[in-house]
Design a protein around this motif. Structure first.
Motif, PDB file in Angstrom:
ATOM      1  N   ALA A 378       0.835  -1.209   0.000  1.00 23.08           N
ATOM      2  CA  ALA A 378       0.000   0.000   0.000  1.00 23.08           C
ATOM      3  C   ALA A 378       0.866   1.253   0.000  1.00 23.08           C
ATOM      4  O   ALA A 378       0.529   2.256  -0.652  1.00 23.08           O
ATOM      5  N   ARG A 379       1.990   1.232   0.692  1.00 27.37           N
ATOM      6  CA  ARG A 379       2.888   2.396   0.717  1.00 27.37           C
ATOM      7  C   ARG A 379       3.600   2.586  -0.619  1.00 27.37           C
ATOM      8  O   ARG A 379       4.015   3.704  -0.954  1.00 27.37           O
ATOM      9  N   LEU A 380       3.743   1.524  -1.393  1.00 34.13           N
ATOM     10  CA  LEU A 380       4.400   1.634  -2.704  1.00 34.13           C
ATOM     11  C   LEU A 380       3.494   2.249  -3.762  1.00 34.13           C
ATOM     12  O   LEU A 380       3.987   2.719  -4.795  1.00 34.13           O
ATOM     13  N   GLU A 381       2.195   2.235  -3.528  1.00 35.67           N
ATOM     14  CA  GLU A 381       1.252   2.711  -4.535  1.00 35.67           C
ATOM     15  C   GLU A 381       1.535   4.150  -4.952  1.00 35.67           C
ATOM     16  O   GLU A 381       1.385   4.508  -6.124  1.00 35.67           O
ATOM     17  N   GLN A 382       1.940   4.996  -4.002  1.00 30.96           N
ATOM     18  CA  GLN A 382       2.188   6.408  -4.327  1.00 30.96           C
ATOM     19  C   GLN A 382       3.324   6.570  -5.332  1.00 30.96           C
ATOM     20  O   GLN A 382       3.355   7.546  -6.094  1.00 30.96           O
ATOM     21  N   PHE A 383       4.263   5.619  -5.372  1.00 29.10           N
ATOM     22  CA  PHE A 383       5.359   5.687  -6.334  1.00 29.10           C
ATOM     23  C   PHE A 383       4.946   5.056  -7.668  1.00 29.10           C
ATOM     24  O   PHE A 383       5.268   5.594  -8.739  1.00 29.10           O
ATOM     25  N   ILE A 384       4.240   3.937  -7.615  1.00 29.35           N
ATOM     26  CA  ILE A 384       3.878   3.218  -8.837  1.00 29.35           C
ATOM     27  C   ILE A 384       2.975   4.074  -9.722  1.00 29.35           C
ATOM     28  O   ILE A 384       3.040   4.021 -10.955  1.00 29.35           O
ATOM     29  N   ARG A 385       2.121   4.897  -9.095  1.00 27.59           N
ATOM     30  CA  ARG A 385       1.178   5.723  -9.871  1.00 27.59           C
ATOM     31  C   ARG A 385       1.846   6.888 -10.592  1.00 27.59           C
ATOM     32  O   ARG A 385       1.258   7.443 -11.518  1.00 27.59           O
ATOM     33  N   GLN A 386       3.051   7.257 -10.190  1.00 23.18           N
ATOM     34  CA  GLN A 386       3.695   8.418 -10.797  1.00 23.18           C
ATOM     35  C   GLN A 386       4.292   8.056 -12.162  1.00 23.18           C
ATOM     36  O   GLN A 386       5.031   7.061 -12.278  1.00 23.18           O
ATOM     37  N   CYS A 405      14.519   0.553  -9.848  1.00 21.20           N
ATOM     38  CA  CYS A 405      13.138   0.872 -10.209  1.00 21.20           C
ATOM     39  C   CYS A 405      12.460  -0.335 -10.854  1.00 21.20           C
ATOM     40  O   CYS A 405      11.305  -0.648 -10.547  1.00 21.20           O
ATOM     41  N   MET A 406      13.176  -1.033 -11.730  1.00 19.49           N
ATOM     42  CA  MET A 406      12.625  -2.245 -12.358  1.00 19.49           C
ATOM     43  C   MET A 406      12.310  -3.287 -11.297  1.00 19.49           C
ATOM     44  O   MET A 406      11.275  -3.961 -11.350  1.00 19.49           O
ATOM     45  N   TRP A 407      13.202  -3.415 -10.321  1.00 21.75           N
ATOM     46  CA  TRP A 407      13.010  -4.406  -9.255  1.00 21.75           C
ATOM     47  C   TRP A 407      11.794  -4.060  -8.391  1.00 21.75           C
ATOM     48  O   TRP A 407      10.987  -4.928  -8.067  1.00 21.75           O
ATOM     49  N   VAL A 408      11.654  -2.784  -8.033  1.00 19.54           N
ATOM     50  CA  VAL A 408      10.520  -2.358  -7.202  1.00 19.54           C
ATOM     51  C   VAL A 408       9.205  -2.618  -7.924  1.00 19.54           C
ATOM     52  O   VAL A 408       8.253  -3.166  -7.354  1.00 19.54           O
ATOM     53  N   ARG A 409       9.137  -2.247  -9.201  1.00 17.05           N
ATOM     54  CA  ARG A 409       7.906  -2.451  -9.967  1.00 17.05           C
ATOM     55  C   ARG A 409       7.609  -3.943 -10.140  1.00 17.05           C
ATOM     56  O   ARG A 409       6.447  -4.363 -10.116  1.00 17.05           O
ATOM     57  N   ALA A 410       8.656  -4.754 -10.297  1.00 16.95           N
ATOM     58  CA  ALA A 410       8.454  -6.198 -10.458  1.00 16.95           C
ATOM     59  C   ALA A 410       7.909  -6.813  -9.170  1.00 16.95           C
ATOM     60  O   ALA A 410       7.026  -7.681  -9.215  1.00 16.95           O
ATOM     61  N   MET A 411       8.427  -6.365  -8.014  1.00 19.85           N
ATOM     62  CA  MET A 411       7.929  -6.877  -6.737  1.00 19.85           C
ATOM     63  C   MET A 411       6.463  -6.490  -6.535  1.00 19.85           C
ATOM     64  O   MET A 411       5.642  -7.296  -6.078  1.00 19.85           O
ATOM     65  N   HIS A 412       6.122  -5.263  -6.903  1.00 17.51           N
ATOM     66  CA  HIS A 412       4.743  -4.799  -6.751  1.00 17.51           C
ATOM     67  C   HIS A 412       3.797  -5.581  -7.669  1.00 17.51           C
ATOM     68  O   HIS A 412       2.717  -6.009  -7.256  1.00 17.51           O
ATOM     69  N   ARG A 413       4.207  -5.789  -8.920  1.00 13.29           N
ATOM     70  CA  ARG A 413       3.348  -6.511  -9.863  1.00 13.29           C
ATOM     71  C   ARG A 413       3.211  -7.977  -9.469  1.00 13.29           C
ATOM     72  O   ARG A 413       2.109  -8.547  -9.535  1.00 13.29           O
ATOM     73  N   TYR A 414       4.310  -8.581  -9.041  1.00 14.11           N
ATOM     74  CA  TYR A 414       4.255  -9.989  -8.646  1.00 14.11           C
ATOM     75  C   TYR A 414       3.314 -10.178  -7.462  1.00 14.11           C
ATOM     76  O   TYR A 414       2.532 -11.131  -7.429  1.00 14.11           O
TER      77      TYR A 414
END
Length: 458
Positions: A378-386, A405-414
């Motif tokens: 939930a805390r990552l959502e503010q970054f993913i939306r930008q 950045c690729m790693w963070v987005r991959a963790m969120h999507r997974y």
């Protein structure tokens, strides 16, 4: 020094003896005393005015000089000899009024048990809950309290906000024990290692840097899933044991009621029904597998791409960010997102510590993506939306930030897809067990058909 009393005594000594008053027999009245004090005060006041008016005066043969400006300033800075009153020794009436009065809360259970707790209107509901739990010798999470009108008392709300400002009768309920919380730290570590979810070394390292509650929460969903699978497997094992005895009894009843030929025909019909059910279960199982794989195919490519990007980073790339005293906004944003995933304070200082860790790439490649806390996502959502939080945009500034950045987005999507796939995994597991039951039933009926045909000599 001049003193009015000396002047009065000198004046009396110059008077004739007959005119001198007798101090032994003559005593002035009270009004006379007041008049004498007033006259002395006025005399001293007039002398003080004369001293202020002239720098040097002679009063009764004594020289009086005015203070210089420097001495006067020093005199004004001198501390007063008056003793200071001790602060807080006696509370003022206003402070006493601010102190909330205590009252008694009587908590009753449905079983008739009653416990009293002292409280005040400024106490929080959670604080009262902890006091009640201490009285009952139970952990606070098992206690649920409510007011007379049924309102649940929890959190940081004060009793005053819940309209409880005096003695009151409340209700409490004891919930079930959470064995994951009750389990000792050593036993929890042993269980996680036994289930092969992690190594003891990694667990101890995590416990040193993270709160124990967060570390436990990371493994609890997997432990619960394993236990659910084992329970389901045990239920099906019991069903299969019962299936063997029931098929044997049913086949024996067919032989005694229908004879050998009739029993063979009945068993053959039974086999057809079981084959149809087994084929239906097999198709259902394959459909669930394909559906789950379609979801995973959306997450796995991004996951593999992020892993490849991390593996291409060099020591020179890592030193690149270490030299940034004031990082660009995009790099700082990526660092904050990485800190959130590692559950540390999202600051540039924390980012530098993570990127300076010699094991950081290994930690990112072996990150437990199946047990990410929902609060972290939930805390990552503010970054993913930008829109600017993308590898293409961040890569213009820093290669390390791009890979991160690729790693963070991959963790969120997974995590998002894994939560969709998780119920399908459970359904897949149940369907597999049902298919195994159908296959075992088919095998048993075919065996009974062979036995029946052997009796008929076919």
């Amino acid at each position: 020094l001049y003193h009015p009393s000396t002047a009065s005594a000198s004046a009396v000594s110059k008077m004739p003896v007959s005119a001198q008053p007798s101090f032994a027999t003559s005593r002035p009245s009270l009004p006379a005393k007041r008049q004498s004090r007033q006259s002395r005060s006025s005399a001293l006041g007039s002398i003080g005015l004369q001293v202020m008016a002239a720098p040097s005066l002679k009063v009764d043969g004594l020289a009086v000089r005015a203070l210089s400006a420097k001495q006067d300033a020093q005199f004004q800075r001198m501390p007063s000899a008056r003793p200071k009153l001790q602060q807080g020794s006696i509370d003022s009436p206003a402070k006493q009024a601010d102190t909330p009065k205590s009252f008694v809360l009587t908590f009753s259970s449905l079983a008739g048990c009653a416990v009293t707790v002292q409280a005040s209107r400024k106490d929080s509901c959670s604080g009262v809950q902890e006091r009640l739990a201490a009285e009952l010798n139970l952990p606070p999470y098992r206690i649920t309290t409510s007011s007379a009108n049924g309102m649940i008392l929890k959190g940081d709300r004060t009793l005053e906000q819940c309209d409880i400002i005096e003695d009151a009768d409340l209700t409490f309920v004891i919930g079930e024990a959470d064995r994951w919380r009750e389990m000792s730290r050593d036993n929890f570590i042993e269980l996680v290692v036994k289930r092969k979810l992690d190594t003891k070394e990694n667990l101890l390292r995590s416990l040193q840097s993270l709160p124990e509650k967060s570390v436990r929460q990371r493994y609890i969903p997997q432990l619960e899933s394993i236990e659910k699978a084992e329970e389901l497997k045990c239920q099906h094992e019991e069903h299969r044991q019962h299936l063997q005895s029931s098929i044997a009894s049913e086949a024996s009843a067919m032989l005694s009621k229908l004879g050998v030929v009739g029993a063979v025909s009945a068993i053959e019909a039974k086999i057809v029904d079981v084959e149809t059910a087994s084929a239906r279960k097999a198709e259902e199982l394959q459909a669930i597998k394909d559906d789950a794989m379609r979801d995973l195919d959306e997450a796995l490519p991004a996951l593999h791409a992020s892993q490849q990007a991390l593996q291409t980073l060099t020591k020179a790339d890592m030193h690149e960010v270490k030299r940034l005293a004031r990082p660009p906004a995009l790099v700082a944003m990526v660092g904050e997102a990485m800190c959130i995933l590692f559950e540390v304070k999202p600051t540039w200082e924390s980012t530098m510590k993570l990127w300076s860790d010699p094991q950081i790439l290994w930690k990112m490649l072996n990150y437990d993506k199946d047990c990410i806390d929902p609060k972290t996502i939930a805390r990552l959502e503010q970054f993913i939306r930008q829109p600017e939080f993308s590898p293409e945009v961040v890569g213009r500034v820093s290669m390390v930030a791009r890979s991160t950045c690729m790693w963070v987005r991959a963790m969120h999507r997974y995590d998002r897809i894994a939560r969709v796939v998780l119920p399908k995994k459970t359904q897949l597991m149940e369907t597999q067990e049902d298919l195994m039951d159908a296959e075992l039933e088919l095998k048993l009926w075919r065996k009974k058909l062979e036995e029946a045909m052997a009796l008929d000599g076919l």
